[in-house]
Design an enzyme around this catalytic site. Sequence first.
Site, PDB file in Angstrom:
ATOM      1  N   GLN A  92      32.405  47.582  37.473  1.00 43.61           N
ATOM      2  CA  GLN A  92      33.552  46.943  38.113  1.00 43.61           C
ATOM      3  C   GLN A  92      33.998  47.767  39.322  1.00 43.61           C
ATOM      4  O   GLN A  92      34.811  47.314  40.121  1.00 43.61           O
ATOM      5  CB  GLN A  92      34.720  46.829  37.139  1.00 43.61           C
TER       6      GLN A  92
ATOM      7  N   VAL B 130      34.114  49.715  42.856  1.00 46.03           N
ATOM      8  CA  VAL B 130      33.665  49.397  44.213  1.00 46.03           C
ATOM      9  C   VAL B 130      33.370  50.673  45.001  1.00 46.03           C
ATOM     10  O   VAL B 130      33.054  50.621  46.188  1.00 46.03           O
ATOM     11  CB  VAL B 130      34.728  48.535  44.958  1.00 46.03           C
ATOM     12  N   ASP B 131      33.426  51.850  44.303  1.00 51.01           N
ATOM     13  CA  ASP B 131      33.319  53.135  45.011  1.00 51.01           C
ATOM     14  C   ASP B 131      31.884  53.531  45.357  1.00 51.01           C
ATOM     15  O   ASP B 131      31.675  54.514  46.075  1.00 51.01           O
ATOM     16  CB  ASP B 131      34.008  54.256  44.190  1.00 51.01           C
TER      17      ASP B 131
ATOM     18  N   HIS C 116      32.278  43.634  41.350  1.00 50.75           N
ATOM     19  CA  HIS C 116      33.492  43.436  42.161  1.00 50.75           C
ATOM     20  C   HIS C 116      33.267  43.823  43.608  1.00 50.75           C
ATOM     21  O   HIS C 116      34.217  43.889  44.392  1.00 50.75           O
ATOM     22  CB  HIS C 116      34.684  44.220  41.577  1.00 50.75           C
TER      23      HIS C 116
ATOM     24  N   CYS D  57      32.245  38.875  57.236  1.00 56.26           N
ATOM     25  CA  CYS D  57      32.987  38.141  58.261  1.00 56.26           C
ATOM     26  C   CYS D  57      33.693  36.936  57.654  1.00 56.26           C
ATOM     27  O   CYS D  57      33.089  36.152  56.923  1.00 56.26           O
ATOM     28  CB  CYS D  57      32.018  37.667  59.364  1.00 56.26           C
TER      29      CYS D  57
ATOM     30  N   CYS E 195      33.779  41.050  63.696  1.00 60.16           N
ATOM     31  CA  CYS E 195      32.373  40.816  63.375  1.00 60.16           C
ATOM     32  C   CYS E 195      31.481  41.100  64.582  1.00 60.16           C
ATOM     33  O   CYS E 195      31.762  40.640  65.695  1.00 60.16           O
ATOM     34  CB  CYS E 195      32.230  39.347  62.956  1.00 60.16           C
TER      35      CYS E 195
ATOM     36  N   CYS F 290      30.017  37.394  65.613  1.00 62.62           N
ATOM     37  CA  CYS F 290      30.819  36.299  66.174  1.00 62.62           C
ATOM     38  C   CYS F 290      32.206  36.745  66.618  1.00 62.62           C
ATOM     39  O   CYS F 290      32.996  35.940  67.120  1.00 62.62           O
ATOM     40  CB  CYS F 290      30.942  35.162  65.156  1.00 62.62           C
TER      41      CYS F 290
ATOM     42  N   THR G 156      36.880  51.589  30.960  1.00 55.96           N
ATOM     43  CA  THR G 156      37.555  50.398  31.464  1.00 55.96           C
ATOM     44  C   THR G 156      38.685  50.000  30.515  1.00 55.96           C
ATOM     45  O   THR G 156      38.562  50.105  29.305  1.00 55.96           O
ATOM     46  CB  THR G 156      36.593  49.202  31.680  1.00 55.96           C
TER      47      THR G 156
ATOM     48  N   ALA H  51      34.611  60.684  30.193  1.00 56.97           N
ATOM     49  CA  ALA H  51      33.239  60.197  30.376  1.00 56.97           C
ATOM     50  C   ALA H  51      32.310  61.325  30.816  1.00 56.97           C
ATOM     51  O   ALA H  51      31.171  61.426  30.315  1.00 56.97           O
ATOM     52  CB  ALA H  51      33.224  59.069  31.413  1.00 56.97           C
TER      53      ALA H  51
HETATM   54  C1  BV8 Z   1      38.115  35.276  38.368  1.00 55.26           C
HETATM   55  C2  BV8 Z   1      38.508  44.635  43.432  1.00 55.26           C
HETATM   56  C3  BV8 Z   1      38.034  33.002  38.259  1.00 55.26           C
HETATM   57  C4  BV8 Z   1      39.696  45.119  44.128  1.00 55.26           C
HETATM   58  C5  BV8 Z   1      39.109  43.963  41.261  1.00 55.26           C
HETATM   59  C6  BV8 Z   1      46.355  34.893  37.191  1.00 55.26           C
HETATM   60  C7  BV8 Z   1      46.157  34.676  38.551  1.00 55.26           C
HETATM   61  C8  BV8 Z   1      44.903  34.876  39.150  1.00 55.26           C
HETATM   62  C9  BV8 Z   1      43.836  35.312  38.374  1.00 55.26           C
HETATM   63  C10 BV8 Z   1      44.060  35.530  37.014  1.00 55.26           C
HETATM   64  C11 BV8 Z   1      45.295  35.333  36.432  1.00 55.26           C
HETATM   65  N1  BV8 Z   1      45.176  35.643  35.106  1.00 55.26           N
HETATM   66  C12 BV8 Z   1      43.920  36.034  34.852  1.00 55.26           C
HETATM   67  C13 BV8 Z   1      43.224  35.958  35.998  1.00 55.26           C
HETATM   68  C14 BV8 Z   1      41.847  36.285  36.166  1.00 55.26           C
HETATM   69  C15 BV8 Z   1      41.816  37.652  36.841  1.00 55.26           C
HETATM   70  C16 BV8 Z   1      42.244  38.686  35.842  1.00 55.26           C
HETATM   71  O1  BV8 Z   1      41.513  38.984  34.917  1.00 55.26           O
HETATM   72  N2  BV8 Z   1      43.467  39.230  36.039  1.00 55.26           N
HETATM   73  C17 BV8 Z   1      43.958  40.233  35.109  1.00 55.26           C
HETATM   74  C18 BV8 Z   1      44.858  41.238  35.877  1.00 55.26           C
HETATM   75  C19 BV8 Z   1      44.745  39.510  34.005  1.00 55.26           C
HETATM   76  N3  BV8 Z   1      40.435  37.864  37.220  1.00 55.26           N
HETATM   77  C20 BV8 Z   1      40.027  37.447  38.428  1.00 55.26           C
HETATM   78  O2  BV8 Z   1      40.750  36.947  39.263  1.00 55.26           O
HETATM   79  C21 BV8 Z   1      38.530  37.586  38.681  1.00 55.26           C
HETATM   80  N4  BV8 Z   1      38.031  36.334  39.140  1.00 55.26           N
HETATM   81  O3  BV8 Z   1      38.529  35.284  37.227  1.00 55.26           O
HETATM   82  O4  BV8 Z   1      37.733  34.171  39.001  1.00 55.26           O
HETATM   83  C22 BV8 Z   1      37.786  31.914  39.158  1.00 55.26           C
HETATM   84  C23 BV8 Z   1      36.897  30.943  38.752  1.00 55.26           C
HETATM   85  C24 BV8 Z   1      36.665  29.886  39.570  1.00 55.26           C
HETATM   86  C25 BV8 Z   1      37.317  29.811  40.811  1.00 55.26           C
HETATM   87  C26 BV8 Z   1      38.205  30.812  41.221  1.00 55.26           C
HETATM   88  C27 BV8 Z   1      38.436  31.875  40.383  1.00 55.26           C
HETATM   89  C28 BV8 Z   1      38.270  38.649  39.736  1.00 55.26           C
HETATM   90  C29 BV8 Z   1      38.557  39.996  39.149  1.00 55.26           C
HETATM   91  C30 BV8 Z   1      38.151  41.054  40.151  1.00 55.26           C
HETATM   92  C31 BV8 Z   1      39.393  41.605  40.771  1.00 55.26           C
HETATM   93  N5  BV8 Z   1      39.008  42.722  41.620  1.00 55.26           N
HETATM   94  N6  BV8 Z   1      38.736  44.925  42.057  1.00 55.26           N
HETATM   95  C32 BV8 Z   1      39.427  46.508  44.559  1.00 55.26           C
HETATM   96  O5  BV8 Z   1      38.953  47.325  43.731  1.00 55.26           O
HETATM   97  O6  BV8 Z   1      39.744  46.779  45.731  1.00 55.26           O
HETATM   98  S1  BV8 Z   1      39.644  44.374  39.713  1.00 55.26           S
HETATM   99  C33 BV8 Z   1      40.065  46.019  39.597  1.00 55.26           C
HETATM  100  O7  BV8 Z   1      40.372  46.214  38.196  1.00 55.26           O
HETATM  101  C34 BV8 Z   1      38.932  47.010  39.856  1.00 55.26           C
HETATM  102  O8  BV8 Z   1      37.714  46.418  40.231  1.00 55.26           O
HETATM  103  C35 BV8 Z   1      38.748  47.677  38.504  1.00 55.26           C
HETATM  104  O9  BV8 Z   1      37.463  48.062  38.289  1.00 55.26           O
HETATM  105  C36 BV8 Z   1      39.149  46.576  37.620  1.00 55.26           C
HETATM  106  C37 BV8 Z   1      39.356  46.847  36.172  1.00 55.26           C
HETATM  107  O10 BV8 Z   1      40.105  48.005  36.031  1.00 55.26           O
HETATM  108  P1  BV8 Z   1      39.376  49.227  35.264  1.00 55.26           P
HETATM  109  O11 BV8 Z   1      38.080  49.504  35.952  1.00 55.26           O
HETATM  110  O12 BV8 Z   1      39.337  48.936  33.811  1.00 55.26           O
HETATM  111  O13 BV8 Z   1      40.344  50.413  35.609  1.00 55.26           O
HETATM  112  P2  BV8 Z   1      41.764  50.722  34.941  1.00 55.26           P
HETATM  113  O14 BV8 Z   1      42.479  51.675  35.835  1.00 55.26           O
HETATM  114  O15 BV8 Z   1      42.426  49.427  34.560  1.00 55.26           O
HETATM  115  O16 BV8 Z   1      41.389  51.458  33.563  1.00 55.26           O
HETATM  116  C38 BV8 Z   1      40.772  52.726  33.606  1.00 55.26           C
HETATM  117  C39 BV8 Z   1      40.321  53.011  32.191  1.00 55.26           C
HETATM  118  O17 BV8 Z   1      39.598  54.236  32.178  1.00 55.26           O
HETATM  119  C40 BV8 Z   1      41.470  53.184  31.210  1.00 55.26           C
HETATM  120  O18 BV8 Z   1      41.131  52.535  29.993  1.00 55.26           O
HETATM  121  C41 BV8 Z   1      41.536  54.706  30.999  1.00 55.26           C
HETATM  122  O19 BV8 Z   1      41.950  55.029  29.678  1.00 55.26           O
HETATM  123  C42 BV8 Z   1      40.107  55.092  31.191  1.00 55.26           C
HETATM  124  N7  BV8 Z   1      39.896  56.459  31.690  1.00 55.26           N
HETATM  125  C43 BV8 Z   1      40.640  57.137  32.607  1.00 55.26           C
HETATM  126  N8  BV8 Z   1      40.071  58.337  32.857  1.00 55.26           N
HETATM  127  C44 BV8 Z   1      38.952  58.400  32.081  1.00 55.26           C
HETATM  128  C45 BV8 Z   1      38.838  57.210  31.332  1.00 55.26           C
HETATM  129  N9  BV8 Z   1      37.841  56.988  30.470  1.00 55.26           N
HETATM  130  C46 BV8 Z   1      36.911  57.954  30.334  1.00 55.26           C
HETATM  131  N10 BV8 Z   1      36.946  59.120  31.017  1.00 55.26           N
HETATM  132  C47 BV8 Z   1      37.945  59.379  31.889  1.00 55.26           C
HETATM  133  N11 BV8 Z   1      37.977  60.550  32.556  1.00 55.26           N
HETATM  134 ZN    ZN Z   2      31.052  36.637  62.139  1.00 54.61          ZN
END
Ligand code: BV8
Ligand code: ZN
Length: 243
Positions: free
Chosen positions: A103, A105-106, A121, A129, A149, A152, A190, A233
Amino acid sequence: MGSGSTLDIIRTKLSLARSVTVLTGAGISADSGVPTFRGTDGLWRNFRAEDLATPEAFERDPRLVWEWYNWRRELIATKRPNPAHDALAQMEQRFDRFWLITQNVDGLHRDAGSRKLSEIHGNIWMVRCTQCGRVAENRDVPIAILPSCASCGELLRPHIVWFGESLAAEDLQRSDAALQTSDLCLIIGTSGLVYPAAGFASIAKQAGAFVVEINLDPTPHSGIVDAALQGRAKDLVPLLLQT
Ligand code: BV8
Ligand code: ZN
């Protein structure tokens, strides 16, 4: 069970596995110094990812969204893979059937040498673009705001999947194929809150995989996994490879 015996069970499962699928989130990069989304360091100028990583936010204020991505590009540009990323790149070499779904993007899995990889993601170093759809790599730090872009001249956006946007069909298909055929599935760093990735552990479980969670804390996945290791991790993932 003490983590010692749990670790032994997981190592045994790994040694017997014919197909391994891994899902990672921001937690695997935390040990490289990349802030997670929902940890204490998850805020930027009091905005949350859900506020800025949306097409509506970009439509309303592309400068603000590009400033957020510039902040992250500048930060990520100085970060390197940690032993957890390295261990997964090694794991890819050990199994004929291995797939890594991230998930994040880094780009750190790619930097560590992972190639059997779906960045579901997107990737912070790729731009797209808004007009002609051309996708290109851009590693400018900072990127000029507002970037245009090369083909274009229209406005570029990050080639990243925002909330409310669909994941690429190819990534969904490839992830599903891997999850359906894996006999071992590792869920690493995650919070299990963002869909569709949050549903991937259940898919693997229903397909008969032994599902393992590696995380600092319990998550919504914890109820369905077969084994869990609690900790960082960078410390735990390399232990899986030691025979
Ligand atoms: C989709 C890009 C359907 C950004 C990201 C209401 C409105 C709109 C949408 C929704 C809604 N309700 C539900 C949705 C669906 C939505 C969703 O799930 N929302 C959630 C908030 C409820 N999902 C979407 O919109 C997805 N698309 O469903 O499309 C659709 C179908 C047809 C037509 C149209 C649409 C798209 C989801 C992608 C969003 N983009 N990122 C960017 O990064 O710039 S998501 C973002 O969160 C990141 O990508 C990240 O990877 C992701 C998940 O977070 P985690 O990776 O889990 O990170 P987090 O900080 O949360 O947790 C870290 C974990 O690590 C913790 O558990 C912690 O304990 C642990 N940890 C910490 N340190 C350590 C560790 N573990 C081990 N070792 C360590 N050292
Ligand atoms: Zn373009």
